[in-house]
Design an enzyme around this catalytic site. Sequence first.
Site, PDB file in Angstrom:
ATOM      1  N   LYS A  22       0.851  -1.211   0.000  1.00 45.56           N
ATOM      2  CA  LYS A  22       0.000   0.000   0.000  1.00 45.56           C
ATOM      3  C   LYS A  22       0.876   1.246   0.000  1.00 45.56           C
ATOM      4  CE  LYS A  22      -1.772   1.501   4.041  1.00 45.56           C
ATOM      5  NZ  LYS A  22      -1.436   2.884   4.369  1.00 45.56           N
ATOM      6  N   ASN A  23       1.905   1.255   0.855  1.00 48.05           N
ATOM      7  CA  ASN A  23       2.690   2.478   1.045  1.00 48.05           C
ATOM      8  C   ASN A  23       3.734   2.698  -0.030  1.00 48.05           C
ATOM      9  OD1 ASN A  23       1.076   2.943   3.184  1.00 48.05           O
ATOM     10  ND2 ASN A  23       2.587   2.435   4.753  1.00 48.05           N
ATOM     11  N   CYS A 117      -5.677  12.217  12.698  1.00 41.61           N
ATOM     12  CA  CYS A 117      -6.220  10.852  12.543  1.00 41.61           C
ATOM     13  C   CYS A 117      -6.096  10.174  13.900  1.00 41.61           C
ATOM     14  CB  CYS A 117      -5.507  10.135  11.424  1.00 41.61           C
ATOM     15  SG  CYS A 117      -4.098   9.189  11.909  1.00 41.61           S
ATOM     16  N   ARG A 122      -0.497  14.117  12.971  1.00 36.44           N
ATOM     17  CA  ARG A 122      -0.054  13.903  11.584  1.00 36.44           C
ATOM     18  C   ARG A 122       0.084  15.210  10.795  1.00 36.44           C
ATOM     19  NH1 ARG A 122      -1.564   8.612  10.156  1.00 36.44           N
ATOM     20  NH2 ARG A 122       0.014   8.693   8.547  1.00 36.44           N
ATOM     21  N   ASP A 306       4.337   0.389  12.162  1.00 36.75           N
ATOM     22  CA  ASP A 306       3.148  -0.259  11.579  1.00 36.75           C
ATOM     23  C   ASP A 306       3.019  -1.719  11.987  1.00 36.75           C
ATOM     24  OD1 ASP A 306       3.313   1.549   8.413  1.00 36.75           O
ATOM     25  OD2 ASP A 306       2.677   2.126  10.416  1.00 36.75           O
ATOM     26  N   ARG A 398      -8.688  -0.876   4.521  1.00 41.52           N
ATOM     27  CA  ARG A 398      -7.835   0.190   3.958  1.00 41.52           C
ATOM     28  C   ARG A 398      -6.474  -0.374   3.564  1.00 41.52           C
ATOM     29  NH1 ARG A 398      -6.327   4.391   7.753  1.00 41.52           N
ATOM     30  NH2 ARG A 398      -4.956   4.765   5.972  1.00 41.52           N
TER      31      ARG A 398
HETATM   32  C1  EPZ Z   1       3.969   6.953   6.536  1.00 42.92           C
HETATM   33  O1  EPZ Z   1       3.117   7.914   7.126  1.00 42.92           O
HETATM   34  C2  EPZ Z   1       3.115   5.703   6.350  1.00 42.92           C
HETATM   35  N1  EPZ Z   1       2.012   6.000   5.437  1.00 42.92           N
HETATM   36  C3  EPZ Z   1       2.572   5.246   7.711  1.00 42.92           C
HETATM   37  O2  EPZ Z   1       1.844   4.054   7.500  1.00 42.92           O
HETATM   38  C4  EPZ Z   1       3.761   4.957   8.617  1.00 42.92           C
HETATM   39  O3  EPZ Z   1       3.290   4.578   9.894  1.00 42.92           O
HETATM   40  C5  EPZ Z   1       4.630   6.220   8.735  1.00 42.92           C
HETATM   41  O4  EPZ Z   1       5.055   6.638   7.418  1.00 42.92           O
HETATM   42  C6  EPZ Z   1       5.872   5.998   9.578  1.00 42.92           C
HETATM   43  O5  EPZ Z   1       6.614   4.983   9.061  1.00 42.92           O
HETATM   44  C7  EPZ Z   1       2.266   6.018   4.104  1.00 42.92           C
HETATM   45  O6  EPZ Z   1       3.380   5.806   3.661  1.00 42.92           O
HETATM   46  C8  EPZ Z   1       1.096   6.313   3.218  1.00 42.92           C
HETATM   47  P1  EPZ Z   1       5.803  10.334   8.679  1.00 42.92           P
HETATM   48  P2  EPZ Z   1       3.591   9.461   7.178  1.00 42.92           P
HETATM   49  O7  EPZ Z   1       5.680  11.592   7.921  1.00 42.92           O
HETATM   50  O8  EPZ Z   1       4.462   9.758   6.031  1.00 42.92           O
HETATM   51  C9  EPZ Z   1       5.884  13.656  12.045  1.00 42.92           C
HETATM   52  C10 EPZ Z   1       0.007   2.614   7.732  1.00 42.92           C
HETATM   53  O9  EPZ Z   1      -0.474   2.038   8.712  1.00 42.92           O
HETATM   54  N2  EPZ Z   1       5.697  14.614  10.938  1.00 42.92           N
HETATM   55  O10 EPZ Z   1       6.969   9.429   8.399  1.00 42.92           O
HETATM   56  O11 EPZ Z   1       2.373  10.276   7.372  1.00 42.92           O
HETATM   57  C11 EPZ Z   1       4.670  12.758  12.226  1.00 42.92           C
HETATM   58  O12 EPZ Z   1       3.701  13.379  13.052  1.00 42.92           O
HETATM   59  C12 EPZ Z   1       0.437   4.058   7.843  1.00 42.92           C
HETATM   60  O13 EPZ Z   1       0.209   2.076   6.606  1.00 42.92           O
HETATM   61  C13 EPZ Z   1       5.702  15.987  11.226  1.00 42.92           C
HETATM   62  O14 EPZ Z   1       5.832  16.401  12.377  1.00 42.92           O
HETATM   63  O15 EPZ Z   1       4.462   9.479   8.490  1.00 42.92           O
HETATM   64  C14 EPZ Z   1       5.264  11.525  12.864  1.00 42.92           C
HETATM   65  O16 EPZ Z   1       5.405  11.751  14.246  1.00 42.92           O
HETATM   66  C15 EPZ Z   1       0.138   4.636   9.217  1.00 42.92           C
HETATM   67  N3  EPZ Z   1       5.551  16.864  10.204  1.00 42.92           N
HETATM   68  C16 EPZ Z   1       6.662  11.441  12.242  1.00 42.92           C
HETATM   69  O17 EPZ Z   1       6.932  12.743  11.691  1.00 42.92           O
HETATM   70  C17 EPZ Z   1       5.411  16.448   8.897  1.00 42.92           C
HETATM   71  O18 EPZ Z   1       5.301  17.290   7.991  1.00 42.92           O
HETATM   72  C18 EPZ Z   1       6.784  10.431  11.107  1.00 42.92           C
HETATM   73  O19 EPZ Z   1       5.705  10.660  10.245  1.00 42.92           O
HETATM   74  C19 EPZ Z   1       5.409  15.055   8.633  1.00 42.92           C
HETATM   75  C20 EPZ Z   1       5.562  14.159   9.668  1.00 42.92           C
END
Ligand code: EPZ
Length: 422
Positions: A22-23, A117, A122, A306, A398
């Site tokens: 998915k990702n 979420c 997020r 995850d 999802r």
């Molecule tokens: C990706 O989410 C994945 N989703 C998530 O999978 C996964 O859990 C996550 O990466 C971490 O590995 C997809 O790839 C579609 P991040 P993402 O930006 O990109 C903070 C699943 O179950 N952050 O790596 O949204 C954020 O709050 C999903 O398949 C900011 O502060 O996660 C978090 O604490 C859930 N500002 C950390 O960084 C930003 O602009 C990592 O988030 C972006 C992120």
Amino acid sequence: MDYLEIKGGHALSGKVRISGAKNAALPILSATLLAEGCFNLQEVPDLEDVKILLELLKELGIKVKKSANGQVELDSSKLESYEAPYDLVRKMRASVLVLGPLVARLGKARVSLPGGCAIGARPIDFHLKGLELMGAKLVIREGFVEAKASRLKGAHIYFDIPSVTGTENLMMAACLAKGKTVLENAAKEPEIVALGEMLINMGAKIQGLGTATIVIEGVKSLKPTTCKIIPDRIEAGTYIMAVGAAGGELIIENCIPDHLETVILKLKAAGLKIDVIDEDKIKVKKKGRLCSVDVKTQPYPGFPTDLQAQIMVLMATAGKLSVITETIFENRFMHVAELKRLGADIRVEGRSAIVKGVKHLNGAPVMATDLRASASLVLAGLGAKGTTIVQGLHHLDRGYEKMDEKLAQVGARIRRLQSDGV
Ligand code: EPZ
């Protein structure tokens, strides 16, 4: 609403084939906005999140042709809109991945802010700051981010936290920017490498994929390509842990063991017998009660957030005490309350959950709260004594393709039923 009825205590046996990730599919589908012409993608998983993104791409003007076997053809010759509406972004936050490609291709975008979420706030501040550094003018208006740029220019961008979709969004935008972009402290997930390889096949100039420093030399235009979506390492990890929960032995097919190195090491330490039997096959067998291990989620290649809910299920009936620390998201313990309904002994202290192993879990009705929590409740039901009813299946659908069917084929007593019109 659909629900799952799971009669626990039946060991698993047989083969499970892993679907496309998915990702990886979500950013790769978004990347089709970057070039005019026909893309041919294979092994695209049949998931709710993918369906929503395909809906959004159609609204933007992309012609989409889906076949039954995971093949999707997309014709992005003509874009008709640059707006990602709230009702779609709200349902699938990774829709924000169209922001970078739209600004790069059209010089403008109007994308709804995704909102929070269940697992955390997020935010997308890294995405927005990076685009501003690349010369985009951003305005937040009525819940939308409106971005404009005649042509993005290369920039040196540092991520405070290695954001997965932040890295993906800015890497895509940088491919068509004027000059060089350096992404520092970038995320290293295999899904980013997969996206980068597709972009290179489209004519992009990218170095450092899979490392913390990615360098992109912008080009004037890109061309469409074909791409096979890599297997889903989180789905594979979930089925490996299904054996940990239910017992028995499974062959996991169409997976990439290297993507699961940390997870395999951790599960072997807990006592699961795991053998890599081919470059794309893993054999997993449970030999008696598992031992408690501590887990701390980290960005790749660390233990993935995850799979945190899923390993918690295994620790709930392991030998002693396990401390599970969630360092990525601030609210990713929503499954704890539901696991306690099944008899688990878990105490949450800040970012850690202290899990005391009990002899066994007992079936009960439970409610899924988010995607990976729903998977953990299914695993819990497989190992529990008695019957578990899992509601909230829209979360499961999802991110997991036909999970009930795949489990039923390897001996689980699991049925997907419809509540009478409720
Ligand atoms: C990706 O989410 C994945 N989703 C998530 O999978 C996964 O859990 C996550 O990466 C971490 O590995 C997809 O790839 C579609 P991040 P993402 O930006 O990109 C903070 C699943 O179950 N952050 O790596 O949204 C954020 O709050 C999903 O398949 C900011 O502060 O996660 C978090 O604490 C859930 N500002 C950390 O960084 C930003 O602009 C990592 O988030 C972006 C992120």
